[in-house]
Structures are given as C-alpha cells and as structure tokens.
Scaffold this motif. Structure first.
Motif, PDB file in Angstrom:
ATOM      1  N   ARG A 181       0.856  -1.186   0.000  1.00 30.86           N
ATOM      2  CA  ARG A 181       0.000   0.000   0.000  1.00 30.86           C
ATOM      3  C   ARG A 181       0.887   1.230   0.000  1.00 30.86           C
ATOM      4  O   ARG A 181       1.613   1.487   0.974  1.00 30.86           O
TER       5      ARG A 181
ATOM      6  N   GLU B   9       0.762   4.127   0.909  1.00 26.45           N
ATOM      7  CA  GLU B   9      -0.012   5.059   1.722  1.00 26.45           C
ATOM      8  C   GLU B   9       0.880   6.178   2.213  1.00 26.45           C
ATOM      9  O   GLU B   9       1.977   5.942   2.672  1.00 26.45           O
TER      10      GLU B   9
ATOM     11  N   ARG C 218       0.821   2.435  12.791  1.00 25.10           N
ATOM     12  CA  ARG C 218       0.078   1.252  12.346  1.00 25.10           C
ATOM     13  C   ARG C 218       0.241   0.949  10.863  1.00 25.10           C
ATOM     14  O   ARG C 218      -0.305  -0.022  10.369  1.00 25.10           O
ATOM     15  N   HIS C 219       0.933   1.826  10.136  1.00 21.01           N
ATOM     16  CA  HIS C 219       0.992   1.661   8.678  1.00 21.01           C
ATOM     17  C   HIS C 219       2.365   1.292   8.148  1.00 21.01           C
ATOM     18  O   HIS C 219       3.356   1.927   8.459  1.00 21.01           O
TER      19      HIS C 219
ATOM     20  N   PHE D  82       3.228  -5.099   3.844  1.00 18.89           N
ATOM     21  CA  PHE D  82       2.855  -5.890   5.019  1.00 18.89           C
ATOM     22  C   PHE D  82       2.333  -7.241   4.576  1.00 18.89           C
ATOM     23  O   PHE D  82       2.035  -7.447   3.397  1.00 18.89           O
TER      24      PHE D  82
ATOM     25  N   GLU E 164      -5.604 -14.096   4.034  1.00 18.95           N
ATOM     26  CA  GLU E 164      -6.979 -13.812   3.614  1.00 18.95           C
ATOM     27  C   GLU E 164      -7.734 -15.097   3.299  1.00 18.95           C
ATOM     28  O   GLU E 164      -7.482 -15.723   2.283  1.00 18.95           O
TER      29      GLU E 164
ATOM     30  N   GLU F  34      -7.799  -1.637  14.247  1.00 19.37           N
ATOM     31  CA  GLU F  34      -8.256  -2.693  13.332  1.00 19.37           C
ATOM     32  C   GLU F  34      -7.128  -3.669  13.009  1.00 19.37           C
ATOM     33  O   GLU F  34      -6.102  -3.276  12.489  1.00 19.37           O
TER      34      GLU F  34
ATOM     35  N   ILE G 295      -8.297  -6.875  11.649  1.00 18.78           N
ATOM     36  CA  ILE G 295      -8.935  -7.662  10.586  1.00 18.78           C
ATOM     37  C   ILE G 295     -10.015  -6.822   9.909  1.00 18.78           C
ATOM     38  O   ILE G 295     -10.771  -6.117  10.582  1.00 18.78           O
TER      39      ILE G 295
ATOM     40  N   GLY H 263     -13.114  -7.434   6.940  1.00 20.12           N
ATOM     41  CA  GLY H 263     -13.752  -8.456   6.115  1.00 20.12           C
ATOM     42  C   GLY H 263     -15.177  -8.088   5.778  1.00 20.12           C
ATOM     43  O   GLY H 263     -15.689  -7.058   6.234  1.00 20.12           O
TER      44      GLY H 263
ATOM     45  N   GLY I 284     -15.330 -13.198   3.288  1.00 23.44           N
ATOM     46  CA  GLY I 284     -13.921 -13.426   3.608  1.00 23.44           C
ATOM     47  C   GLY I 284     -13.363 -12.254   4.380  1.00 23.44           C
ATOM     48  O   GLY I 284     -14.033 -11.242   4.572  1.00 23.44           O
TER      49      GLY I 284
ATOM     50  N   GLY J 173      -9.342 -10.293   5.758  1.00 21.81           N
ATOM     51  CA  GLY J 173      -7.893 -10.217   5.716  1.00 21.81           C
ATOM     52  C   GLY J 173      -7.373  -9.843   7.080  1.00 21.81           C
ATOM     53  O   GLY J 173      -7.874  -8.882   7.685  1.00 21.81           O
TER      54      GLY J 173
ATOM     55  N   GLY K  37      -4.087  -8.564   9.126  1.00 15.73           N
ATOM     56  CA  GLY K  37      -2.755  -7.981   8.969  1.00 15.73           C
ATOM     57  C   GLY K  37      -1.810  -8.592  10.005  1.00 15.73           C
ATOM     58  O   GLY K  37      -2.056  -8.485  11.201  1.00 15.73           O
TER      59      GLY K  37
ATOM     60  N   ARG L 293       0.096  -5.899  12.422  1.00 13.11           N
ATOM     61  CA  ARG L 293      -0.747  -5.294  13.465  1.00 13.11           C
ATOM     62  C   ARG L 293      -1.090  -6.323  14.532  1.00 13.11           C
ATOM     63  O   ARG L 293      -1.210  -5.995  15.714  1.00 13.11           O
TER      64      ARG L 293
ATOM     65  N   ILE M 290       4.606  -0.409  14.870  1.00 14.04           N
ATOM     66  CA  ILE M 290       4.569  -1.575  13.984  1.00 14.04           C
ATOM     67  C   ILE M 290       5.950  -1.909  13.381  1.00 14.04           C
ATOM     68  O   ILE M 290       6.182  -3.014  12.925  1.00 14.04           O
TER      69      ILE M 290
HETATM   70  O1  4AD Z   1      -9.002  -3.715   5.644  1.00 15.84           O
HETATM   71  P1  4AD Z   1      -8.084  -4.112   4.528  1.00 15.84           P
HETATM   72  O2  4AD Z   1      -7.644  -3.046   3.598  1.00 15.84           O
HETATM   73  O3  4AD Z   1      -8.866  -5.276   3.772  1.00 15.84           O
HETATM   74  C1  4AD Z   1      -8.505  -5.879   2.608  1.00 15.84           C
HETATM   75  O4  4AD Z   1      -7.482  -5.721   1.998  1.00 15.84           O
HETATM   76  C2  4AD Z   1      -9.491  -6.941   2.190  1.00 15.84           C
HETATM   77  N1  4AD Z   1      -9.324  -7.176   0.754  1.00 15.84           N
HETATM   78  C3  4AD Z   1      -9.261  -8.176   2.996  1.00 15.84           C
HETATM   79  C4  4AD Z   1     -10.230  -9.270   2.657  1.00 15.84           C
HETATM   80  O5  4AD Z   1     -11.405  -9.128   2.960  1.00 15.84           O
HETATM   81  N2  4AD Z   1      -9.767 -10.322   2.025  1.00 15.84           N
HETATM   82  O6  4AD Z   1      -6.794  -4.794   5.126  1.00 15.84           O
HETATM   83  C5  4AD Z   1      -6.909  -5.911   5.972  1.00 15.84           C
HETATM   84  C6  4AD Z   1      -5.962  -5.801   7.140  1.00 15.84           C
HETATM   85  C7  4AD Z   1      -6.253  -4.646   8.081  1.00 15.84           C
HETATM   86  O7  4AD Z   1      -7.243  -4.972   9.014  1.00 15.84           O
HETATM   87  C8  4AD Z   1      -4.902  -4.434   8.736  1.00 15.84           C
HETATM   88  O8  4AD Z   1      -4.679  -5.386   9.764  1.00 15.84           O
HETATM   89  C9  4AD Z   1      -3.944  -4.760   7.604  1.00 15.84           C
HETATM   90  O9  4AD Z   1      -4.641  -5.569   6.692  1.00 15.84           O
HETATM   91  N3  4AD Z   1      -3.467  -3.551   6.945  1.00 15.84           N
HETATM   92  C10 4AD Z   1      -2.258  -2.991   7.154  1.00 15.84           C
HETATM   93  N4  4AD Z   1      -1.240  -3.349   7.969  1.00 15.84           N
HETATM   94  C11 4AD Z   1      -0.124  -2.585   7.951  1.00 15.84           C
HETATM   95  N5  4AD Z   1       0.028  -1.510   7.169  1.00 15.84           N
HETATM   96  C12 4AD Z   1      -0.957  -1.097   6.324  1.00 15.84           C
HETATM   97  N6  4AD Z   1      -0.776  -0.044   5.542  1.00 15.84           N
HETATM   98  C13 4AD Z   1      -2.176  -1.862   6.301  1.00 15.84           C
HETATM   99  N7  4AD Z   1      -3.338  -1.776   5.610  1.00 15.84           N
HETATM  100  C14 4AD Z   1      -4.099  -2.802   6.028  1.00 15.84           C
END
Ligand code: 4AD
Ligand code: MG
Length: 444
Positions: free
Chosen positions: A210, A212, A218-219, A223, A227, A367, A369, A371, A411, A413, A415, A418, A429
C-alpha cells in the motif's frame, strides 16, 4: 558428546555438550570469564574458568568481543541464579574455538535512538527483544495457517503483480510491466474469490503493498496478510471464524513463548483475557457510544480528536476509544457503504450500510482484521464498479464469477504486523517485521 541448541539445554544437565553461537555479552572477573552465548534459540551463561581450560583458549575467552562467533564444549549445570533465555542453566566451558572475532559492534547494551537502530536493523535483529518479537511472529503465522488448514481451508496462492486495483485506487504501487502499467497487489482477495469458486474454502498468505502517505505507528508500505474466503458463509459465521482463529493464535503464543513474552515484558493477563465470545456491536452503536463519550469529555485535544458524525470512517482515536470500552476484541459490523470497498454486500433494505466487519484489538491497537460479505449479484457489482470509477473491462474476469454459478460468500484479511504489535504489546509496527518498509524508510 551431543551437539544441540540452547532451547534443548534442560534435557542435558550433567552432560557434556557443544554449543555454537555468538557472544552476546561478556564479563571479565580475572580468572573467570562469564560469556553470555546466544545461538538463535536462546541465551546461556558460559563460564570460562582458568584452571579448567587450555591456557591459550582461556586467553582467547578473555579477548572475545561482542558478537564474535565461537564453538564451546562443556558441562551443563543447573543453577537457578544463572541469567539467560530461558535462564537457570550454565555451561562450564572445557574447550573454546574462535570462529571469527567481531569488529567493534555498533549496538551496545546502552540506549540507542530508534532511527539509529532501524539503520542497523540487519544487526538489531540479534538483540533479544527483537529476537523475541520475531519468534512470536513466526508462531502467529504458523498458528494462522494451521487454524485454516484444520478448518478445511485450502492454501491457494494469489499473484503479486496485478493489472488492476484490488482494494482502492489511492494506494497503488505502479510498476513498469514491459511497457505497460501493473501494480503490486494490495490484496489477494479478488483472486481468492475465483479460487473459492473452485475449492469452496481457500486462503492466501503473502506480502501486500500500500503506497499510503501515512506515517502512523500502524501503517507499513509492505505488510503480510492472510486472507480466507469461503462460499455460503455469512457475516455472523465469519465473525465466529475470526474469534475462534484469534483465540487459537493467542493460545499458541501463550503456550509456546513464555520466555519470549518475558523478554518483552508483556502483561500476560491481557492475553489470557482473550476468550470467546468477543464483543459484537454495529457501526450505529459504535457511533452512539463515541458520541456519548465525546459529550462527557472535558474540552481539549483528546476530545476534538473524537468528534465524529454518522457516515464517517473511524480514525485511530475512535478505534482506540471503542476498544478501550471492552476487555476483549470488538467486532464492529455494518459500516457505511461509502467508506468501504466496492465489493461489499449492502444490507438488505438499508443499502447505505454494508455487510462488513472490522475486528478491533484491545489496548488501543485498532483494526487488525477487515472483512465482509461480497456482492454476488452481477448487476449490482457492475453498478458499484461503475460508480466508484473503476474500469469495467479490467474486472471482466471478476464479474464472470457472478455469472457462472454465483453464491453468497464472505472473507477477511488479517494484517500480520498489526496482530504481532498487539500480541507483543508494542508501541510501533516497525518492530513487528524483519525489514520494515515505511514512508521514509526502505534501508536496509
Ligand atoms: O481492511 P483491509 O484493507 O482489507 C482488505 O485488503 C481486504 N481485501 C481483505 C479481505 O477481505 N480479504 O486490510 C486488511 C488488514 C487490516 O485490518 C490491517 O490489519 C492490515 O490488513 N493492513 C495494514 N497493515 C499494515 N500496514 C498497512 N498499511 C495496512 N493496511 C491494512
Ligand atoms: Mg480495513
């Protein structure tokens, strides 16, 4: 004479063994040298006593620098006062062979600044705190995989080089794919959905990216995420799966890592409190709770941070405040459709919210997870892709999944970093991954 690791030392009391490793620390007491030896599995105190050793070898022992590599042979003694990880054992050295004398080591037991340590990350990994965290990370990853395997989910890998956005269009790492643009995967989810249609229950586990512009604790830019995706599973069943998984993972860490949790001084009672069922509240209720909290607060920065109106996404302060209201992890479900990804199923009769769920970890970790249930109606998905401004031609294959035997499915995801930060109780992190990639760091 057995060759073994420090982790196994308790089984060899009274026996002669050989250990191979690095000098973590040394204390000079004249005729005695106390060498803290680490071998990757633990640390043990080795005692070089002048009278019991070859003179030349004892002399080398007295010159050993921090992180010099050695092979030592000696007898294992039990001694409850002996420091180490796990501690309580000592090696009386008989022979010592120097493998390599280390240069002056940049990381000493004194305090160093974090940026300095991050520059030395390739060496910092050897420090016991970092070592403990990354061992726990390995167990968390293994426990997650084992949990999915035990529950009938098949590991099916998803690509890292992708032609389209998987999650959003704002955090894409673009690369040059032989003259055409491609992107590093933000998620394996869309491919997971195709794989789910072939295998019923699947999961992928890999690095995700990402771009970002966030500099928070947390970012990360890179990472790891696991999933799972399952056919015929709804949001409530998804939450149950998540809480079973988290409880299993925390249980495995508690069972296998008492010494490591001790090194990082983790409050174990906080982990022992992780029991089912977790708390489940709707986004509506979460907003109500936050607004009530806001009203009750004294004016100031902490209050201003918590201001929120229905429809807005949560920021870190909101997640922290919400999680702080409970001992156990908290599920927040049915977020506003507008703040979530395009593929999330709207709630029947109330399309402004969607069948999504985030799991917030306790102690302010936010956060871990994300989903949802996925849209499985082709027309609706088509519409959502268009409204959000994605190019429908890029998602043709994804829409195919809704044309050929579409089923309700869901489903999530999780992290990894985290989760590690929370389980280990870390304030940032960056220590949860061997080589953190952050907005301002890609070295080493
Ligand atoms: O909430 P996110 O963006 O969800 C998805 O990517 C979905 N496609 C997942 C799915 O349903 N299959 O990211 C999921 C998790 C977050 O809750 C967080 O734990 C982690 O990924 N995460 C990060 N961890 C570290 N750095 C970042 N920039 C993160 N962005 C998300
Ligand atoms: Mg999310």
């Amino acid at each position: 004479m057995a060759e073994l690791t420090i982790r196994q030392i308790a089984d060899y009391v009274g026996q002669e063994v050989t250990l191979r490793g690095w000098v973590y620390n040394r204390t000079d007491k004249g005729k005695l040298q106390f060498i803290q030896l680490r071998d990757g599995t633990g640390i043990i105190q080795c005692v070089a006593f002048k009278k019991e050793m070859d003179e030349g070898e004892f002399e080398i022992a007295g010159k050993l620098t921090q992180e010099s590599s050695v092979i030592v042979t000696g007898t294992v003694r039990q001694d409850s006062r002996a420091p180490g990880i796990p501690g309580g054992y000592e090696l009386g050295i008989k022979t010592l062979t120097l493998v390599s004398m280390a240069d002056e080591y940049p990381i000493t037991p004194k305090e160093h600044g974090v940026e300095f340590l991050m520059d030395q990350r390739h060496l910092w990994l050897r420090s016991s705190r970092q070592w403990a965290i990354l061992r726990i990370r390995a167990t968390i990853i293994k426990a997650l995989r084992d949990f999915m395997d035990m529950n009938g989910y098949l590991l099916v890998d998803t690509p890292i080089l992708t032609p389209t956005a998987g999650e959003n269009t704002t955090s894409l790492f673009e690369i040059d794919y032989h003259g055409e643009p491609a992107f590093l995967a933000q998620t394996g989810q869309l491919y997971n959905e195709a794989n789910m249609m072939a295998f019923g229950k699947v999961y992928c586990f890999g690095p995700t990216f990402r771009a970002e512009k966030s500099k928070t604790r947390r970012h990360l830019q890179e990472f790891w995420m696991m999933e799972p995706e399952a056919a015929f599973v709804n949001l409530e069943e998804l939450m149950t799966l998540e809480e079973q998984m988290i409880t299993y993972v925390v249980g495995q860490v508690l069972e296998k890592h008492r010494p490591e949790l001790g090194v990082i001084e983790r409050d174990i009672s906080r982990l022992e409190a992780i029991q089912m069922p977790f708390v489940r509240i709707s986004y509506d209720e979460a907003i109500e709770r936050l607004q009530k909290l806001y009203e009750s607060m004294e004016p100031g920065e902490a209050k201003d941070e918590l201001k929120i109106t229905w429809g807005e996404d949560f920021g870190s302060p909101h997640e922290t405040a919400l999680a702080g209201m409970f001992e156990r992890p908290v599920f927040v479900y049915h977020y506003p459709t507008a703040v979530k990804a395009f593929y999330m199923q709207p709630v029947e009769g109330r399309p402004e919210v969607c069948r999504s769920v985030d799991l917030l970890a306790p102690e302010g970790y936010g956060e871990i997870i994300g989903g949802s249930e996925r849209i499985y109606d082709p027309k609706l998905l088509d519409e959502r892709i268009a409204t959000i401004g994605l190019h429908p031609e890029n998602y043709k294959w994804y829409l195919d999944l809704r044309k050929f035997g579409s089923v309700p499915h869901a489903g999530f995801g999780i992290g990894i970093e985290r989760t590690v930060a929370w389980v280990c109780g870390l304030s940032h992190i960056r220590e949860t991954i061997p080589y953190a990639r952050m907005l301002n760091r890609k070295y080493p």
